[in-house]
Design a protein around this motif. Structure first.
Motif, PDB file in Angstrom:
ATOM      1  N   VAL A 171      -3.524   3.501  -1.946  1.00 17.02           N
ATOM      2  CA  VAL A 171      -3.638   2.633  -3.113  1.00 17.02           C
ATOM      3  C   VAL A 171      -2.961   1.313  -2.760  1.00 17.02           C
ATOM      4  O   VAL A 171      -1.798   1.291  -2.355  1.00 17.02           O
ATOM      5  CB  VAL A 171      -2.966   3.270  -4.350  1.00 17.02           C
ATOM      6  CG1 VAL A 171      -3.082   2.348  -5.552  1.00 17.02           C
ATOM      7  CG2 VAL A 171      -3.576   4.632  -4.653  1.00 17.02           C
ATOM      8  N   THR A 172      -3.687   0.210  -2.896  1.00 14.18           N
ATOM      9  CA  THR A 172      -3.167  -1.116  -2.597  1.00 14.18           C
ATOM     10  C   THR A 172      -3.046  -1.914  -3.886  1.00 14.18           C
ATOM     11  O   THR A 172      -3.958  -1.908  -4.710  1.00 14.18           O
ATOM     12  CB  THR A 172      -4.098  -1.862  -1.620  1.00 14.18           C
ATOM     13  OG1 THR A 172      -4.208  -1.094  -0.424  1.00 14.18           O
ATOM     14  CG2 THR A 172      -3.566  -3.244  -1.290  1.00 14.18           C
ATOM     15  N   ASP A 221      -6.863  -1.506  -5.291  1.00 16.58           N
ATOM     16  CA  ASP A 221      -7.911  -0.851  -4.526  1.00 16.58           C
ATOM     17  C   ASP A 221      -7.472   0.567  -4.176  1.00 16.58           C
ATOM     18  O   ASP A 221      -6.284   0.791  -3.891  1.00 16.58           O
ATOM     19  CB  ASP A 221      -8.183  -1.647  -3.245  1.00 16.58           C
ATOM     20  CG  ASP A 221      -9.302  -1.050  -2.428  1.00 16.58           C
ATOM     21  OD1 ASP A 221     -10.360  -0.723  -3.007  1.00 16.58           O
ATOM     22  OD2 ASP A 221      -9.125  -0.906  -1.210  1.00 16.58           O
ATOM     23  N   THR A 222      -8.403   1.507  -4.214  1.00 14.62           N
ATOM     24  CA  THR A 222      -8.136   2.852  -3.717  1.00 14.62           C
ATOM     25  C   THR A 222      -9.097   3.135  -2.572  1.00 14.62           C
ATOM     26  O   THR A 222     -10.264   2.727  -2.605  1.00 14.62           O
ATOM     27  CB  THR A 222      -8.308   3.937  -4.807  1.00 14.62           C
ATOM     28  OG1 THR A 222      -9.658   3.928  -5.259  1.00 14.62           O
ATOM     29  CG2 THR A 222      -7.373   3.707  -5.968  1.00 14.62           C
ATOM     30  N   LYS A 223      -8.601   3.804  -1.551  1.00 13.55           N
ATOM     31  CA  LYS A 223      -9.397   4.137  -0.373  1.00 13.55           C
ATOM     32  C   LYS A 223      -9.153   5.604  -0.045  1.00 13.55           C
ATOM     33  O   LYS A 223      -8.000   6.055  -0.036  1.00 13.55           O
ATOM     34  CB  LYS A 223      -8.981   3.252   0.797  1.00 13.55           C
ATOM     35  CG  LYS A 223      -9.720   3.503   2.077  1.00 13.55           C
ATOM     36  CD  LYS A 223      -9.235   2.542   3.133  1.00 13.55           C
ATOM     37  CE  LYS A 223      -9.503   3.095   4.504  1.00 13.55           C
ATOM     38  NZ  LYS A 223      -8.888   2.296   5.544  1.00 13.55           N
ATOM     39  N   TYR A 252      -4.817   7.175 -10.738  1.00 14.32           N
ATOM     40  CA  TYR A 252      -6.115   7.390 -10.100  1.00 14.32           C
ATOM     41  C   TYR A 252      -6.431   8.874 -10.085  1.00 14.32           C
ATOM     42  O   TYR A 252      -5.553   9.719 -10.289  1.00 14.32           O
ATOM     43  CB  TYR A 252      -6.138   6.824  -8.675  1.00 14.32           C
ATOM     44  CG  TYR A 252      -5.178   7.500  -7.732  1.00 14.32           C
ATOM     45  CD1 TYR A 252      -5.594   8.548  -6.921  1.00 14.32           C
ATOM     46  CD2 TYR A 252      -3.852   7.108  -7.656  1.00 14.32           C
ATOM     47  CE1 TYR A 252      -4.719   9.176  -6.060  1.00 14.32           C
ATOM     48  CE2 TYR A 252      -2.969   7.734  -6.805  1.00 14.32           C
ATOM     49  CZ  TYR A 252      -3.404   8.760  -6.011  1.00 14.32           C
ATOM     50  OH  TYR A 252      -2.528   9.382  -5.175  1.00 14.32           O
ATOM     51  N   THR A 276       0.844  -1.187   0.000  1.00 15.46           N
ATOM     52  CA  THR A 276       0.000   0.000   0.000  1.00 15.46           C
ATOM     53  C   THR A 276       0.878   1.235   0.000  1.00 15.46           C
ATOM     54  O   THR A 276       1.847   1.314   0.757  1.00 15.46           O
ATOM     55  CB  THR A 276      -0.931   0.020   1.228  1.00 15.46           C
ATOM     56  OG1 THR A 276      -1.758  -1.142   1.203  1.00 15.46           O
ATOM     57  CG2 THR A 276      -1.806   1.256   1.238  1.00 15.46           C
ATOM     58  N   THR A 283      -5.024  -7.658  -7.233  1.00 16.58           N
ATOM     59  CA  THR A 283      -5.927  -6.824  -6.451  1.00 16.58           C
ATOM     60  C   THR A 283      -5.431  -5.398  -6.522  1.00 16.58           C
ATOM     61  O   THR A 283      -4.255  -5.130  -6.264  1.00 16.58           O
ATOM     62  CB  THR A 283      -5.950  -7.275  -4.980  1.00 16.58           C
ATOM     63  OG1 THR A 283      -6.408  -8.612  -4.924  1.00 16.58           O
ATOM     64  CG2 THR A 283      -6.847  -6.389  -4.148  1.00 16.58           C
ATOM     65  N   LEU A 337     -10.098   4.649  -9.731  1.00 17.72           N
ATOM     66  CA  LEU A 337      -9.010   4.064 -10.505  1.00 17.72           C
ATOM     67  C   LEU A 337      -9.181   4.489 -11.953  1.00 17.72           C
ATOM     68  O   LEU A 337     -10.250   4.365 -12.526  1.00 17.72           O
ATOM     69  CB  LEU A 337      -9.076   2.545 -10.374  1.00 17.72           C
ATOM     70  CG  LEU A 337      -7.966   1.729 -10.981  1.00 17.72           C
ATOM     71  CD1 LEU A 337      -6.667   2.000 -10.244  1.00 17.72           C
ATOM     72  CD2 LEU A 337      -8.311   0.262 -10.910  1.00 17.72           C
TER      73      LEU A 337
END
Length: 102
Positions: A74-75, A59-61, A93, A20, A57, A39
């Motif tokens: 960002v993972t 992922d954005t949080k 992103y 991350t 995988t 994304l």
């Protein structure tokens, strides 16, 4: 008022299961009312001889830390049959921030 930030994070080549990267955006003097990230592009891969079956995988949080600070994480995770494939990734992103108007 709406502000859009486009950014890119680069994950260097490694043998790790998932990583991350976190970026913080300071917005002072504007107070953030709402924030989200989406994304917008990825680029990753490995050679043909390493195999063609994989799972990834991405992922954005987004988190509003305080009224003047937004944190985006960002993972990126990648695996084949085992977690032994060296890979790198570039992930694009966009962050959408809505500010409170006074």
């Amino acid at each position: 008022m709406l502000n859009i930030i486009e950014d890119t994070v680069r994950f260097p080549e490694a043998l790790e299961k998932g990583r991350t990267i976190t970026r913080t955006y300071k917005t002072y003097p504007y107070r953030v009312y709402q924030a989200t990230s989406v994304l917008s592009g990825i680029d990753y891969g490995f050679s043909d001889e390493e195999g063609m079956f994989f799972r990834s995988t991405i992922d954005t949080k987004t988190q509003i830390v305080n009224p003047y600070e937004v944190k985006v994480s960002v993972t990126f995770g990648f695996r084949s049959r085992e977690f032994d494939k060296r890979t790198d990734a570039t992930i694009k992103y966009s962050v959408f921030m809505q500010f409170i108007n006074y």
